[in-house]
Design a protein around this motif. Sequence first.
Motif, PDB file in Angstrom:
ATOM      1  N   PHE A 118       1.061  -1.224  -0.094  1.00 52.91           N
ATOM      2  CA  PHE A 118      -0.233  -0.181  -0.008  1.00 52.91           C
ATOM      3  C   PHE A 118       1.033   1.308  -0.023  1.00 52.91           C
ATOM      4  O   PHE A 118       2.000   1.258   0.400  1.00 52.91           O
ATOM      5  CB  PHE A 118      -0.700   0.145   1.137  1.00 52.91           C
ATOM      6  N   GLU A 119       0.157   2.464  -0.485  1.00 55.53           N
ATOM      7  CA  GLU A 119       0.701   3.497  -0.324  1.00 55.53           C
ATOM      8  C   GLU A 119      -0.461   4.729   0.443  1.00 55.53           C
ATOM      9  O   GLU A 119      -1.566   4.452  -0.082  1.00 55.53           O
ATOM     10  CB  GLU A 119       1.152   4.211  -1.529  1.00 55.53           C
ATOM     11  N   LEU A 120      -0.012   5.567   1.423  1.00 52.32           N
ATOM     12  CA  LEU A 120      -1.021   6.209   2.131  1.00 52.32           C
ATOM     13  C   LEU A 120      -0.559   7.763   1.945  1.00 52.32           C
ATOM     14  O   LEU A 120       0.777   7.992   2.169  1.00 52.32           O
ATOM     15  CB  LEU A 120      -1.488   6.130   3.427  1.00 52.32           C
ATOM     16  N   ASP A 121      -1.443   8.415   1.607  1.00 53.46           N
ATOM     17  CA  ASP A 121      -0.905  10.056   1.515  1.00 53.46           C
ATOM     18  C   ASP A 121      -0.692  10.586   3.099  1.00 53.46           C
ATOM     19  O   ASP A 121      -1.374   9.904   4.053  1.00 53.46           O
ATOM     20  CB  ASP A 121      -2.150  11.033   1.028  1.00 53.46           C
ATOM     21  N   ALA A 122       0.569  10.910   3.327  1.00 59.00           N
ATOM     22  CA  ALA A 122       0.950  11.151   4.654  1.00 59.00           C
ATOM     23  C   ALA A 122       0.138  12.286   5.315  1.00 59.00           C
ATOM     24  O   ALA A 122       0.262  12.332   6.644  1.00 59.00           O
ATOM     25  CB  ALA A 122       2.494  11.544   4.648  1.00 59.00           C
ATOM     26  N   TYR A 123      -0.490  13.112   4.429  1.00 60.84           N
ATOM     27  CA  TYR A 123      -1.211  14.386   5.097  1.00 60.84           C
ATOM     28  C   TYR A 123      -2.675  13.935   5.383  1.00 60.84           C
ATOM     29  O   TYR A 123      -3.318  14.343   6.540  1.00 60.84           O
ATOM     30  CB  TYR A 123      -0.900  15.543   4.171  1.00 60.84           C
ATOM     31  N   THR A 124      -3.179  13.295   4.383  1.00 55.04           N
ATOM     32  CA  THR A 124      -4.796  13.059   4.615  1.00 55.04           C
ATOM     33  C   THR A 124      -5.258  11.701   5.034  1.00 55.04           C
ATOM     34  O   THR A 124      -6.216  11.138   5.393  1.00 55.04           O
ATOM     35  CB  THR A 124      -5.434  13.189   3.206  1.00 55.04           C
ATOM     36  N   GLY A 125      -4.386  10.679   4.935  1.00 56.43           N
ATOM     37  CA  GLY A 125      -4.385   9.282   5.181  1.00 56.43           C
ATOM     38  C   GLY A 125      -5.146   8.554   3.974  1.00 56.43           C
ATOM     39  O   GLY A 125      -5.462   7.221   4.262  1.00 56.43           O
ATOM     40  N   GLU A 126      -5.422   9.233   3.142  1.00 54.18           N
ATOM     41  CA  GLU A 126      -6.098   8.570   1.903  1.00 54.18           C
ATOM     42  C   GLU A 126      -5.216   7.450   1.267  1.00 54.18           C
ATOM     43  O   GLU A 126      -4.017   7.446   1.183  1.00 54.18           O
ATOM     44  CB  GLU A 126      -6.321   9.624   0.715  1.00 54.18           C
ATOM     45  N   VAL A 127      -5.646   6.429   0.822  1.00 53.58           N
ATOM     46  CA  VAL A 127      -5.185   5.191   0.267  1.00 53.58           C
ATOM     47  C   VAL A 127      -4.871   5.589  -1.105  1.00 53.58           C
ATOM     48  O   VAL A 127      -5.749   5.746  -1.885  1.00 53.58           O
ATOM     49  CB  VAL A 127      -6.030   3.760   0.549  1.00 53.58           C
ATOM     50  N   LEU A 128      -3.673   5.669  -1.507  1.00 54.01           N
ATOM     51  CA  LEU A 128      -3.269   5.936  -2.990  1.00 54.01           C
ATOM     52  C   LEU A 128      -3.032   4.709  -3.780  1.00 54.01           C
ATOM     53  O   LEU A 128      -3.347   4.800  -4.813  1.00 54.01           O
ATOM     54  CB  LEU A 128      -2.088   6.658  -2.824  1.00 54.01           C
ATOM     55  N   GLU A 129      -2.795   3.638  -3.207  1.00 56.07           N
ATOM     56  CA  GLU A 129      -2.404   2.552  -3.758  1.00 56.07           C
ATOM     57  C   GLU A 129      -2.652   1.194  -2.813  1.00 56.07           C
ATOM     58  O   GLU A 129      -2.374   1.329  -1.828  1.00 56.07           O
ATOM     59  CB  GLU A 129      -1.008   2.105  -4.359  1.00 56.07           C
ATOM     60  N   TRP A 130      -3.450   0.139  -3.331  1.00 57.72           N
ATOM     61  CA  TRP A 130      -3.531  -0.747  -2.449  1.00 57.72           C
ATOM     62  C   TRP A 130      -3.585  -2.181  -3.555  1.00 57.72           C
ATOM     63  O   TRP A 130      -4.140  -2.268  -4.622  1.00 57.72           O
ATOM     64  CB  TRP A 130      -4.913  -0.853  -2.032  1.00 57.72           C
ATOM     65  N   SER A 131      -2.794  -3.178  -3.128  1.00 58.47           N
ATOM     66  CA  SER A 131      -2.846  -4.430  -3.729  1.00 58.47           C
ATOM     67  C   SER A 131      -2.731  -5.467  -2.734  1.00 58.47           C
ATOM     68  O   SER A 131      -2.244  -5.411  -1.696  1.00 58.47           O
ATOM     69  CB  SER A 131      -1.690  -4.605  -4.766  1.00 58.47           C
ATOM     70  N   GLN A 132      -3.199  -6.873  -3.220  1.00 56.35           N
ATOM     71  CA  GLN A 132      -3.191  -7.721  -2.300  1.00 56.35           C
ATOM     72  C   GLN A 132      -2.952  -9.163  -3.321  1.00 56.35           C
ATOM     73  O   GLN A 132      -3.266  -9.359  -4.260  1.00 56.35           O
ATOM     74  CB  GLN A 132      -4.148  -7.937  -1.461  1.00 56.35           C
ATOM     75  N   GLU A 133      -2.105 -10.182  -2.706  1.00 53.87           N
ATOM     76  CA  GLU A 133      -1.857 -11.246  -3.560  1.00 53.87           C
ATOM     77  C   GLU A 133      -1.783 -12.492  -2.461  1.00 53.87           C
ATOM     78  O   GLU A 133      -0.858 -12.277  -1.259  1.00 53.87           O
ATOM     79  CB  GLU A 133      -0.576 -11.173  -4.017  1.00 53.87           C
ATOM     80  N   ALA A 134      -2.458 -13.522  -2.428  1.00 57.93           N
ATOM     81  CA  ALA A 134      -2.769 -14.562  -1.889  1.00 57.93           C
ATOM     82  C   ALA A 134      -1.541 -15.430  -1.955  1.00 57.93           C
ATOM     83  O   ALA A 134      -0.922 -15.803  -2.991  1.00 57.93           O
ATOM     84  CB  ALA A 134      -3.921 -15.606  -1.841  1.00 57.93           C
ATOM     85  N   HIS A 135      -0.860 -15.891  -0.956  1.00 61.19           N
ATOM     86  CA  HIS A 135       0.416 -16.869  -1.169  1.00 61.19           C
ATOM     87  C   HIS A 135      -0.053 -18.251  -0.193  1.00 61.19           C
ATOM     88  O   HIS A 135      -0.453 -18.128   0.721  1.00 61.19           O
ATOM     89  CB  HIS A 135       1.393 -16.364  -0.421  1.00 61.19           C
ATOM     90  N   GLY A 136       0.481 -19.427  -0.828  1.00 62.29           N
ATOM     91  CA  GLY A 136       0.138 -20.731  -0.285  1.00 62.29           C
ATOM     92  C   GLY A 136      -1.261 -21.144  -0.085  1.00 62.29           C
ATOM     93  O   GLY A 136      -2.083 -20.521  -0.732  1.00 62.29           O
ATOM     94  N   ARG A 137      -1.251 -22.017   0.931  1.00 57.88           N
ATOM     95  CA  ARG A 137      -2.601 -22.693   1.147  1.00 57.88           C
ATOM     96  C   ARG A 137      -3.372 -21.995   2.573  1.00 57.88           C
ATOM     97  O   ARG A 137      -2.724 -21.257   3.288  1.00 57.88           O
ATOM     98  CB  ARG A 137      -2.626 -23.958   1.737  1.00 57.88           C
ATOM     99  N   ARG A 138      -4.544 -22.006   2.307  1.00 51.04           N
ATOM    100  CA  ARG A 138      -5.422 -21.302   3.293  1.00 51.04           C
ATOM    101  C   ARG A 138      -5.960 -22.336   4.258  1.00 51.04           C
ATOM    102  O   ARG A 138      -6.332 -23.201   3.940  1.00 51.04           O
ATOM    103  CB  ARG A 138      -6.334 -20.424   2.717  1.00 51.04           C
TER     104      ARG A 138
END
Length: 98
Positions: free
Chosen positions: A78-98
Motif C-alpha cells: 500500500f501507499e497512503l497520503d501522509a497528510y490525509t491518510g487517503e489510500v493511494l495504492e492498494w494491492s493484495q496477493e494470496a500466498h500458499g494454502r489457506r
Amino acid sequence: AQTGTIVSKDFDIENDFYVGNGQNGQNTDVISEDEAIAIVLERIPGASASDVWLKLDYDDGYTYYEGEVYYDSTEYEFELDAYTGEVLEWSQEAHGRR
C-alpha cells in the motif's frame, strides 16, 4: 589531462528533497505512524499492528507512507497520503494454502 585542472563543470539538482512544509505549499503535519497503521488495519480484519511494516517516504513532491502487511497467507502492499491518510495504492496477493 596533464595538469589535472578542471576546465568546466555541470550539475543537476533534483526536486526530490524534503522541504518540510507540506505538499503544494500547505503548512500541515503528516499523520502519525500509529494513525497510518490504523487506516491499514481497517482494511484487514484480524491483522494487528505487528503485521504492518511501513515507512514515511518523499518522492516527486509528495510525502506518503508505503508499506506491506503479511497476514493470513496474504501479502498486502500500500501507499497512503501522509497528510490525509487517503489510500493511494492498494494491492493484495494470496500466498500458499489457506
